[in-house]
Design a protein around this motif. Structure first.
Motif, mmCIF file in Angstrom:
data_model
loop_
_atom_site.group_PDB
_atom_site.id
_atom_site.type_symbol
_atom_site.label_atom_id
_atom_site.label_comp_id
_atom_site.label_asym_id
_atom_site.label_seq_id
_atom_site.Cartn_x
_atom_site.Cartn_y
_atom_site.Cartn_z
ATOM 1 N N ARG A 34 1.954 -2.197 4.996
ATOM 2 C CA ARG A 34 0.614 -2.136 4.618
ATOM 3 C C ARG A 34 -0.107 -1.601 5.753
ATOM 4 N N ALA A 35 -0.838 -0.515 5.784
ATOM 5 C CA ALA A 35 -1.707 0.206 6.848
ATOM 6 C C ALA A 35 -3.146 -0.512 6.690
ATOM 7 N N LEU A 36 -3.720 -1.120 7.886
ATOM 8 C CA LEU A 36 -4.748 -1.728 7.825
ATOM 9 C C LEU A 36 -5.888 -1.010 8.850
ATOM 10 N N PHE A 37 -7.108 -1.210 8.540
ATOM 11 C CA PHE A 37 -8.033 -0.706 9.511
ATOM 12 C C PHE A 37 -9.010 -1.895 9.315
ATOM 13 N N LEU A 38 -9.598 -2.245 10.573
ATOM 14 C CA LEU A 38 -10.871 -3.222 10.685
ATOM 15 C C LEU A 38 -11.489 -2.615 11.663
ATOM 16 N N LEU A 39 -12.941 -2.411 11.158
ATOM 17 C CA LEU A 39 -14.069 -2.279 11.958
ATOM 18 C C LEU A 39 -14.804 -3.574 12.081
ATOM 19 N N ASP A 40 -14.434 -4.273 13.257
ATOM 20 C CA ASP A 40 -14.789 -5.531 13.605
ATOM 21 C C ASP A 40 -16.289 -5.749 14.074
ATOM 22 N N GLN A 41 -16.917 -6.933 14.094
ATOM 23 C CA GLN A 41 -18.068 -6.898 14.636
ATOM 24 C C GLN A 41 -18.476 -6.536 15.954
ATOM 25 N N VAL B 181 -5.915 2.055 -2.262
ATOM 26 C CA VAL B 181 -6.887 1.983 -1.120
ATOM 27 C C VAL B 181 -7.962 0.986 -1.196
ATOM 28 N N LYS B 182 -8.051 0.014 -0.501
ATOM 29 C CA LYS B 182 -9.107 -1.146 -0.519
ATOM 30 C C LYS B 182 -10.127 -0.942 0.502
ATOM 31 N N SER B 183 -11.329 -1.217 0.462
ATOM 32 C CA SER B 183 -12.039 -1.445 1.400
ATOM 33 C C SER B 183 -13.192 -2.581 1.113
ATOM 34 N N PHE B 184 -13.377 -3.572 1.955
ATOM 35 C CA PHE B 184 -14.101 -4.729 1.668
ATOM 36 C C PHE B 184 -14.730 -5.349 3.056
ATOM 37 N N GLY B 185 -15.728 -5.879 2.652
ATOM 38 C CA GLY B 185 -16.226 -6.736 4.056
ATOM 39 C C GLY B 185 -15.804 -8.168 3.962
ATOM 40 N N ARG B 186 -15.518 -8.708 5.100
ATOM 41 C CA ARG B 186 -15.165 -9.991 5.526
ATOM 42 C C ARG B 186 -15.973 -10.457 6.628
ATOM 43 N N PRO B 187 -16.299 -11.644 6.822
ATOM 44 C CA PRO B 187 -16.904 -12.189 8.140
ATOM 45 C C PRO B 187 -16.438 -11.613 9.282
ATOM 46 N N GLU B 188 -14.979 -11.144 9.553
ATOM 47 C CA GLU B 188 -14.613 -10.593 10.829
ATOM 48 C C GLU B 188 -15.184 -8.988 10.715
ATOM 49 N N GLY B 189 -15.378 -8.482 9.546
ATOM 50 C CA GLY B 189 -15.710 -7.212 9.748
ATOM 51 C C GLY B 189 -15.544 -6.283 8.445
ATOM 52 N N LEU B 190 -15.405 -4.728 8.431
ATOM 53 C CA LEU B 190 -15.175 -4.230 7.488
ATOM 54 C C LEU B 190 -13.742 -3.852 7.640
ATOM 55 N N TRP B 191 -13.017 -3.984 6.358
ATOM 56 C CA TRP B 191 -11.440 -3.669 6.239
ATOM 57 C C TRP B 191 -11.407 -2.461 5.347
ATOM 58 N N VAL B 192 -10.376 -1.624 5.693
ATOM 59 C CA VAL B 192 -9.854 -0.373 4.825
ATOM 60 C C VAL B 192 -8.328 -0.736 4.740
ATOM 61 N N THR B 193 -7.857 -0.934 3.599
ATOM 62 C CA THR B 193 -6.215 -0.922 3.457
ATOM 63 C C THR B 193 -5.534 -0.337 2.465
ATOM 64 N N ARG B 194 -4.213 0.053 2.632
ATOM 65 C CA ARG B 194 -3.534 0.568 1.451
ATOM 66 C C ARG B 194 -1.988 0.176 1.681
ATOM 67 N N GLU B 195 -1.365 0.134 0.631
ATOM 68 C CA GLU B 195 0.065 -0.125 0.784
ATOM 69 C C GLU B 195 0.744 1.327 1.079
ATOM 70 N N VAL B 196 1.725 1.072 1.964
ATOM 71 C CA VAL B 196 2.451 2.294 2.163
ATOM 72 C C VAL B 196 4.021 2.075 1.474
ATOM 73 N N SER B 197 4.325 2.620 0.595
ATOM 74 C CA SER B 197 5.808 2.231 -0.029
ATOM 75 C C SER B 197 6.799 3.597 -0.157
ATOM 76 N N ASN B 198 8.060 3.185 -0.371
ATOM 77 C CA ASN B 198 8.910 4.092 -0.413
ATOM 78 C C ASN B 198 9.034 4.630 -1.915
ATOM 79 N N PRO B 199 8.644 6.078 -2.270
ATOM 80 C CA PRO B 199 8.634 6.466 -3.685
ATOM 81 C C PRO B 199 10.088 6.579 -4.100
ATOM 82 N N LEU B 200 11.060 6.507 -3.401
ATOM 83 C CA LEU B 200 12.221 6.920 -3.878
ATOM 84 C C LEU B 200 13.324 5.785 -4.221
ATOM 85 N N VAL B 201 12.672 4.851 -3.841
ATOM 86 C CA VAL B 201 13.384 3.241 -3.887
ATOM 87 C C VAL B 201 13.691 3.278 -5.555
ATOM 88 N N ASP B 202 14.902 2.818 -5.810
ATOM 89 C CA ASP B 202 15.345 2.413 -7.395
ATOM 90 C C ASP B 202 14.498 1.068 -7.507
#
Lengths: 119, 596
Positions: B304-311, B274-295
């Protein structure tokens, strides 16, 4: 000799002034008596009827006005005068609550002003 | 003039200081409310971020659960006896074994809401059995509609699998005959090989309904302010609030994060946590969603799930908070300004009162100065006029005693007399300080004088145990005479009233006034020692006094009587030893006719 036969009583604690009054008025033919305080005044007014009683205002113990109020009790026909070096003459006339004053005279007086009181 | 301008400057100074303090407080308050709005906004933002972080983690958990469930279902189905029976029966007709297997598949499609299809392919890629999720429930595809899937990646990959390995596909769109299926039907496929005891092999496939899955991911997240995206490994949108940008990798116009925002933003997101960081476009929160069972040897297609709290959203969030805090600030500021104005008024009133008090005290001092000046004048005139009278009398006598007329001596006597007159004139000038002046044309409202007297007395009473009681009616009645003189008369009577009260007694001095027909009556009453019968007749006589030498000159009451009588009034006294005295002044009312 305009005042011939008139009886005067002068009251003042200054004997020199009494001497001057006597000189000035006797010159007009009047009979002049003098007193220096209330007691000697009362002694005189009880035994004489004066035509004119003239008192200085500032006296030891009493004011000339009080003296004249007493004099009026015994000499009802006498004309009463206040001579004063102290108070405003107009004021004294207004302050004549017993309505006994015939006139007032300011010190220092001249011969003419003094005699004009009795004209 | 100097005094006035000084007072003006001082007043302005007070006002400026007051305005400055008020402004300062309001500014402080403004800062406070601005900070408060910032704090509230930050709290709200961190709450949103927390929620979205949770939502994003939920997406991961949800995805894992669905994949795990599907993988488990594959092994359960693989172990079903009905599958073995079906595979081992060689009949061309629909058999009981086949019916039972289809029934089993139907129940899985029925139970698992995300399953779009369950199918069994033979090792050549032909559909053996296929159960779809129809609009109302599981739907068995008739034999004649079964398809050949031998060229599909999932079939080819599944064929290579070992016994219990599971193939997972990427989440992508279904392509029929080289064309994207419209409406978009994203799918994840899981596949595995199955083998019957009789040795027949087949491939079991589960299609997971991508649209439903994605919808479940974003359902909660989209209820919060901000924008929620799901992207694939390359940043292409699997979900975007703007639907036209979804799945653009299949089309000519391609939209992805790097293009829509910036390469830098995209690079910052890379990584599993999980990462959250600010960019000129706003505040991002993101994390990778992956398949735990894959060989680990297989490619793991990541979402990837992304959330942007924009200006824009920030502004929208800030607006109502700022508005509310601004409203509070405005209301409180208005209250403060009003309160401050009120306090300023009180202060000004107090200062005026103080000023009045100072002026009144100066007035009292002035009066007593005048009184002592009067005493002095009276003393001086006596001391000078008596000897002057003697000098003049002696001069008269001396002149009379001169033996003969002498012109020179006459001249000398005249000079002497002029000098005596000069001295007398000067002394007469002093005497004017002691007597009343009367002017019957003047008039003034009596209430003003009584009010002043009352205030002055109260000031004086402060230094003693004496209470002042003032009640007067008809204050606007005009009375004749000189205001200053009446002032002096009433003040003298009040002073006498004060002096009549012993120092150890709680005294009361009452100042009353009312109109009685055409006369205004002023009564000054005290509860002091009273006046003896013997003295009561003499109190109005000039120079009568019971006060110790130096305290009174005995001029007050005679002056009072002289003045009051001069204007046509009357002054009377009632007194009882030990109980007090009451002086009544009757003042004639000013009649307009008398002026004429």
């Amino acid at each position: 000799m305009k005042l011939k036969g008139k009886k005067f009583l002068f009251i003042d604690d200054e004997e020199v002034l009494l001497f001057a009054y006597r000189y000035l008025v006797e010159a007009e033919g009047a009979e002049v008596h003098t007193a220096t305080d209330l007691d000697s005044t009362l002694a005189l007014v009880k035994t004489h009827q004066f035509d004119y009683v003239i008192s200085d205002f500032n006296m030891p113990m009493v004011t000339g006005y009080e003296v004249l109020v007493k004099v009026r009790e015994f000499n009802s026909s006498a004309k009463l005068f206040i001579i004063s070096g102290t108070v405003n003459i107009d004021y004294l006339k207004k302050a004549d609550t017993h309505n006994i004053l015939s006139g007032t005279l300011e010190k220092p007086f001249t011969r003419e002003k003094l005699l004009s009181l009795f004209a | 003039m100097g005094f006035d301008s000084l007072r003006f400057n001082k007043g302005m100074g007070y006002l400026l200081r007051h305005v400055f303090i008020t402004f300062f407080v309001v500014a402080l308050l403004g800062t406070y409310f601005y900070q408060r709005h910032q704090t509230i906004l930050n709290d709200e933002l961190s709450a949103i971020i927390d929620h979205q972080t949770e939502n994003i983690s939920d997406v991961d958990r949800h995805f894992s659960r669905i994949i795990q469930t599907a993988a488990q279902d594959l092994s359960i189905i693989a172990g079903l006896p009905t599958l073995s029976n079906f595979l081992d029966s060689k009949a061309k007709q629909t058999t009981e074994a086949e019916q039972m297997f289809i029934h089993a598949l139907k129940s899985f499609v029925q139970i698992r809401e995300y399953y779009d299809q369950l199918r069994l392919l033979d090792m050549k890629g032909m559909d053996l059995v296929r159960v779809n999720w129809g609009s109302k429930g599981p739907l068995v595809v008739p034999r004649e509609k079964l398809q050949d899937k031998s060229t599909r990646t999932y079939f080819l990959e599944a064929k290579k699998l070992k016994d219990d390995q599971v193939y997972f596909s990427e989440l992508d769109l279904n392509i029929e005959n080289g064309k994207v299926e419209i409406p978009h039907n994203p799918v994840i496929r899981l596949a595995r090989r199955v083998k019957s005891p009789g040795g027949r092999e087949a491939i079991l496939v589960i299609n997971i309904f991508g649209q439903k899955l994605l919808h479940s991911f974003v359902e909660k997240a989209e209820k919060l302010p901000g924008r929620f995206f799901l992207v694939n490994e390359l940043g292409y949108y699997l979900h975007n609030p703007d639907e036209t940008k979804e799945w653009s990798q299949y089309y000519e116009y391609k939209y992805n994060i790097a293009k829509d925002f910036s390469q830098e933003t995209w690079e910052k997101m890379i990584g599993p946590m999980v990462k959250s960081f600010g960019r000129p476009e706003g505040l991002w929160v993101t994390r990778e969603v992956s398949n735990p069972l894959v060989d680990p040897n297989y490619p793991n297609h990541k979402i990837r799930a992304l959330f942007l709290l924009d200006q824009e959203t920030l502004v929208k969030l800030r607006e109502p908070i700022l508005k509310e805090e601004l409203n509070k600030f405005t209301v409180i500021s208005i209250l403060i300004i009003l309160g401050s104005a009120f306090i300023y008024r009180l202060m000004i009133q107090r200062r005026k009162l103080l000023q009045k008090e100072i002026e009144a005290q100066a007035h009292i001092q002035n009066l007593s100065k005048l009184a002592s000046l009067g005493t002095l004048a009276a003393g001086i005139s006596h001391e000078i006029n008596n000897p002057l009278a003697i000098i003049r009398a002696m001069a008269i006598m001396l002149k009379d005693k001169m033996p003969m007329q002498d012109a020179v001596a006459e001249k000398l006597f005249r000079h002497q007399d002029e000098a005596i007159e000069r001295v007398a004139t000067i002394v007469r000038g002093l005497k004017s300080l002691t007597g009343p002046k009367v002017d019957l044309v003047q008039n003034f409202p009596i209430g003003e004088v009584l009010h002043d007297m009352c205030e002055l007395s109260k000031l004086r009473a402060k230094q003693s145990r004496i209470t002042i009681d003032c009640h007067f009616l008809d204050g606007d009645t005009l009375v004749m005479g000189d205001r200053a003189q009446l002032h002096q008369v009433i003040m003298g009577l009040i002073t006498n009233a004060f002096d009549a009260i012993p120092e150890d007694k709680n005294g009361t001095v009452i100042l009353e006034g009312h109109l009685d027909l055409d006369r205004y009556k002023v009564v000054i009453r005290d509860n002091g020692i009273g006046i003896s019968e013997k003295n009561i007749e003499k109190i109005f006589d000039p120079f009568f006094s019971t006060k110790p030498v130096g305290k009174g000159v005995g001029i007050g009451l005679s002056f009072a009587q002289a003045y009051i009588r001069a204007i046509g009034g009357e002054i009377r006294v009632n007194s009882e030893i030990g109980k007090g005295s009451a002086f009544t002044i009757e003042l004639p009312r000013f009649q307009q006719e008398e002026k004429l």
